[in-house]
Design a protein around this motif. Sequence first.
Motif, PDB file in Angstrom:
ATOM      1  N   LEU A  46       0.829  -1.203   0.000  1.00  0.00           N
ATOM      2  CA  LEU A  46       0.000   0.000   0.000  1.00  0.00           C
ATOM      3  C   LEU A  46       0.864   1.254   0.000  1.00  0.00           C
ATOM      4  CD1 LEU A  46      -2.830   1.301   0.284  1.00  0.00           C
ATOM      5  CD2 LEU A  46      -2.548   1.108   2.774  1.00  0.00           C
ATOM      6  N   ILE A  47       0.653   2.106  -0.993  1.00  0.00           N
ATOM      7  CA  ILE A  47       1.358   3.381  -1.048  1.00  0.00           C
ATOM      8  C   ILE A  47       0.356   4.519  -0.936  1.00  0.00           C
ATOM      9  CG2 ILE A  47       3.270   2.465  -2.417  1.00  0.00           C
ATOM     10  CD1 ILE A  47       1.983   3.762  -4.877  1.00  0.00           C
ATOM     11  N   ARG A  48       0.861   5.674  -0.542  1.00  0.00           N
ATOM     12  CA  ARG A  48       0.037   6.883  -0.446  1.00  0.00           C
ATOM     13  C   ARG A  48       0.929   8.079  -0.734  1.00  0.00           C
ATOM     14  NH1 ARG A  48      -3.348   9.056   4.919  1.00  0.00           N
ATOM     15  NH2 ARG A  48      -4.617  10.611   3.799  1.00  0.00           N
ATOM     16  N   ASP A  49       0.355   9.111  -1.274  1.00  0.00           N
ATOM     17  CA  ASP A  49       1.096  10.336  -1.573  1.00  0.00           C
ATOM     18  C   ASP A  49       1.926  10.742  -0.356  1.00  0.00           C
ATOM     19  OD1 ASP A  49       1.815  13.103  -1.981  1.00  0.00           O
ATOM     20  OD2 ASP A  49       0.222  13.253  -3.481  1.00  0.00           O
ATOM     21  N   GLY A  50       3.233  10.924  -0.564  1.00  0.00           N
ATOM     22  CA  GLY A  50       4.132  11.242   0.548  1.00  0.00           C
ATOM     23  C   GLY A  50       3.783  12.522   1.263  1.00  0.00           C
ATOM     24  N   ARG A  51       3.221  13.479   0.554  1.00  0.00           N
ATOM     25  CA  ARG A  51       2.835  14.739   1.184  1.00  0.00           C
ATOM     26  C   ARG A  51       1.642  14.539   2.116  1.00  0.00           C
ATOM     27  NH1 ARG A  51       2.874  17.020  -4.817  1.00  0.00           N
ATOM     28  NH2 ARG A  51       1.764  15.024  -4.907  1.00  0.00           N
ATOM     29  N   SER A  52       0.708  13.671   1.716  1.00  0.00           N
ATOM     30  CA  SER A  52      -0.432  13.363   2.583  1.00  0.00           C
ATOM     31  C   SER A  52       0.019  12.610   3.823  1.00  0.00           C
ATOM     32  CB  SER A  52      -1.467  12.529   1.819  1.00  0.00           C
ATOM     33  OG  SER A  52      -2.065  13.269   0.779  1.00  0.00           O
ATOM     34  N   VAL A  53       0.975  11.687   3.644  1.00  0.00           N
ATOM     35  CA  VAL A  53       1.510  10.945   4.784  1.00  0.00           C
ATOM     36  C   VAL A  53       2.207  11.897   5.750  1.00  0.00           C
ATOM     37  CG1 VAL A  53       3.217   9.225   5.495  1.00  0.00           C
ATOM     38  CG2 VAL A  53       1.741   8.778   3.520  1.00  0.00           C
ATOM     39  N   ALA A  54       3.033  12.788   5.214  1.00  0.00           N
ATOM     40  CA  ALA A  54       3.757  13.739   6.057  1.00  0.00           C
ATOM     41  C   ALA A  54       2.787  14.664   6.785  1.00  0.00           C
ATOM     42  CB  ALA A  54       4.737  14.551   5.205  1.00  0.00           C
ATOM     43  N   TYR A  55       1.770  15.110   6.084  1.00  0.00           N
ATOM     44  CA  TYR A  55       0.765  15.995   6.691  1.00  0.00           C
ATOM     45  C   TYR A  55       0.077  15.295   7.870  1.00  0.00           C
ATOM     46  CZ  TYR A  55      -3.475  18.845   7.131  1.00  0.00           C
ATOM     47  OH  TYR A  55      -4.502  19.634   7.609  1.00  0.00           O
ATOM     48  N   SER A  56      -0.293  14.022   7.657  1.00  0.00           N
ATOM     49  CA  SER A  56      -1.000  13.279   8.693  1.00  0.00           C
ATOM     50  C   SER A  56      -0.085  12.931   9.862  1.00  0.00           C
ATOM     51  CB  SER A  56      -1.599  12.007   8.092  1.00  0.00           C
ATOM     52  OG  SER A  56      -2.452  11.371   9.012  1.00  0.00           O
ATOM     53  N   LEU A  57       1.168  12.574   9.584  1.00  0.00           N
ATOM     54  CA  LEU A  57       2.117  12.293  10.664  1.00  0.00           C
ATOM     55  C   LEU A  57       2.338  13.525  11.527  1.00  0.00           C
ATOM     56  CD1 LEU A  57       4.841  10.168   8.820  1.00  0.00           C
ATOM     57  CD2 LEU A  57       3.441   9.405  10.744  1.00  0.00           C
ATOM     58  N   GLU A  58       2.452  14.659  10.867  1.00  0.00           N
ATOM     59  CA  GLU A  58       2.671  15.917  11.581  1.00  0.00           C
ATOM     60  C   GLU A  58       1.463  16.270  12.440  1.00  0.00           C
ATOM     61  OE1 GLU A  58       4.496  20.288  10.364  1.00  0.00           O
ATOM     62  OE2 GLU A  58       3.121  19.294   8.984  1.00  0.00           O
ATOM     63  N   LYS A  59       0.286  16.104  11.874  1.00  0.00           N
ATOM     64  CA  LYS A  59      -0.935  16.488  12.581  1.00  0.00           C
ATOM     65  C   LYS A  59      -1.315  15.491  13.665  1.00  0.00           C
ATOM     66  CE  LYS A  59      -5.774  17.760  11.785  1.00  0.00           C
ATOM     67  NZ  LYS A  59      -6.837  17.971  10.759  1.00  0.00           N
ATOM     68  N   SER A  60      -1.125  14.209  13.380  1.00  0.00           N
ATOM     69  CA  SER A  60      -1.588  13.162  14.299  1.00  0.00           C
ATOM     70  C   SER A  60      -0.613  12.881  15.433  1.00  0.00           C
ATOM     71  CB  SER A  60      -1.832  11.859  13.523  1.00  0.00           C
ATOM     72  OG  SER A  60      -2.754  12.054  12.479  1.00  0.00           O
ATOM     73  N   PHE A  61       0.691  12.820  15.100  1.00  0.00           N
ATOM     74  CA  PHE A  61       1.688  12.384  16.074  1.00  0.00           C
ATOM     75  C   PHE A  61       2.793  13.407  16.318  1.00  0.00           C
ATOM     76  CE2 PHE A  61       0.428   8.149  14.087  1.00  0.00           C
ATOM     77  CZ  PHE A  61      -0.518   7.896  15.073  1.00  0.00           C
ATOM     78  N   ASN A  62       2.590  14.627  15.828  1.00  0.00           N
ATOM     79  CA  ASN A  62       3.581  15.699  16.007  1.00  0.00           C
ATOM     80  C   ASN A  62       4.965  15.322  15.481  1.00  0.00           C
ATOM     81  OD1 ASN A  62       1.770  17.508  17.345  1.00  0.00           O
ATOM     82  ND2 ASN A  62       2.010  16.298  19.210  1.00  0.00           N
ATOM     83  N   VAL A  63       4.990  14.522  14.408  1.00  0.00           N
ATOM     84  CA  VAL A  63       6.260  14.187  13.770  1.00  0.00           C
ATOM     85  C   VAL A  63       6.756  15.412  13.014  1.00  0.00           C
ATOM     86  CG1 VAL A  63       7.401  12.721  12.060  1.00  0.00           C
ATOM     87  CG2 VAL A  63       5.650  11.765  13.571  1.00  0.00           C
ATOM     88  N   ASN A  64       8.035  15.721  13.168  1.00  0.00           N
ATOM     89  CA  ASN A  64       8.625  16.854  12.473  1.00  0.00           C
ATOM     90  C   ASN A  64       8.380  16.747  10.968  1.00  0.00           C
ATOM     91  OD1 ASN A  64      11.264  17.788  10.887  1.00  0.00           O
ATOM     92  ND2 ASN A  64      11.019  19.121  12.665  1.00  0.00           N
ATOM     93  N   TYR A  65       8.002  17.855  10.352  1.00  0.00           N
ATOM     94  CA  TYR A  65       7.693  17.888   8.919  1.00  0.00           C
ATOM     95  C   TYR A  65       8.813  17.303   8.075  1.00  0.00           C
ATOM     96  CZ  TYR A  65       7.662  20.268   4.348  1.00  0.00           C
ATOM     97  OH  TYR A  65       7.743  20.564   3.009  1.00  0.00           O
ATOM     98  N   PHE A  66      10.051  17.709   8.331  1.00  0.00           N
ATOM     99  CA  PHE A  66      11.190  17.216   7.562  1.00  0.00           C
ATOM    100  C   PHE A  66      11.416  15.721   7.806  1.00  0.00           C
ATOM    101  CE2 PHE A  66      12.076  21.760   8.240  1.00  0.00           C
ATOM    102  CZ  PHE A  66      12.231  22.175   6.936  1.00  0.00           C
TER     103      PHE A  66
END
Length: 306
Positions: A120-140
């Motif tokens: 399963l793949i997903r647009d990397g920008r959507s993944v980064a957006y969700s990681l940042e919003k959901s788990f406070n993962v640094n954008y970079f």
Amino acid sequence: MSVVTILGIEMRSGTNYLHDLIVKHPQCSGARGIWEDFVLADLQYVSKYFSVLETFWQKFPFDRKNIDKSKEAFGGVLIDLLKCQSTEKQEFSYLVTKTPSFVGIEKAPEFFPNSKFLLLIRDGRSVAYSLEKSFNVNYFDALERWRESARKLIEFMESHEAFFRQQCFLVKYEDIFLDSQAQLSDIFRFLCLDPDECNFSEIEALEVRGSSDLRAANQQIDWKKVKRTQDFNPIGRFKAWPKWKQAYADFYCRDELKQFGYPLEAEIGGWLPTPLVSGLHVIERLNPKKLQVRMKKWLKAQLIDR
């Protein structure tokens, strides 16, 4: 009973959603025990062990094929462990397991040569957006994690072409969300299951788990099922980013996004000179903490290869 494994490109790639869709087929069941198994994650150590044994045994009359059979047998033990879990259904053809990671995917042909994998793949920008919003993962960090995983998948597809073609099915989260019935029908046929046995009307009303948008206000992410709203749309949320974030993501993940057919959204030259985006990239890569992490990864790889 067989096992079909969902491997997601990263956390927040939609493995829960795909899992819940697939188990709507009467011949597929989820497990009630180990929700994310990570059976591939550290197989490089087991593979190293077999390599050491082979080195020791070279001086004896020994058939190299026995090592390959032993690896497959070890993988069979792991599959049996997964099958020991209690399941949601009593009679079915496939136990559906999942892991939101491609770590160890290169070992799948060695240990699970006859197993089926849904990648399963997903647009990397959507993944980064969700990681940042959901788990406070640094954008970079989020972008780096996605790009590293995307590169791992690309390398796997190229180096294990026959296994990928025969035992794997590539799924795009965006496709499964926009046209669930068509995509699921293809997946069921890949698994030699009859799509007509699935009640697709249930899928249209499927509840969502773990969505960063549908969680209650000021609460952490949980995996309780939540009824989706009419305007629920998890695709393209990253377009709410400021322009510099969109431009950097397109710059940093350009090749990998193109490889999987994701269009670039931000035209860097239109508002921000490319050298500035490149400079931001260099500054981020020289971050002392990042250098330390990359050094640890490199040292770990050297120890495994020795």
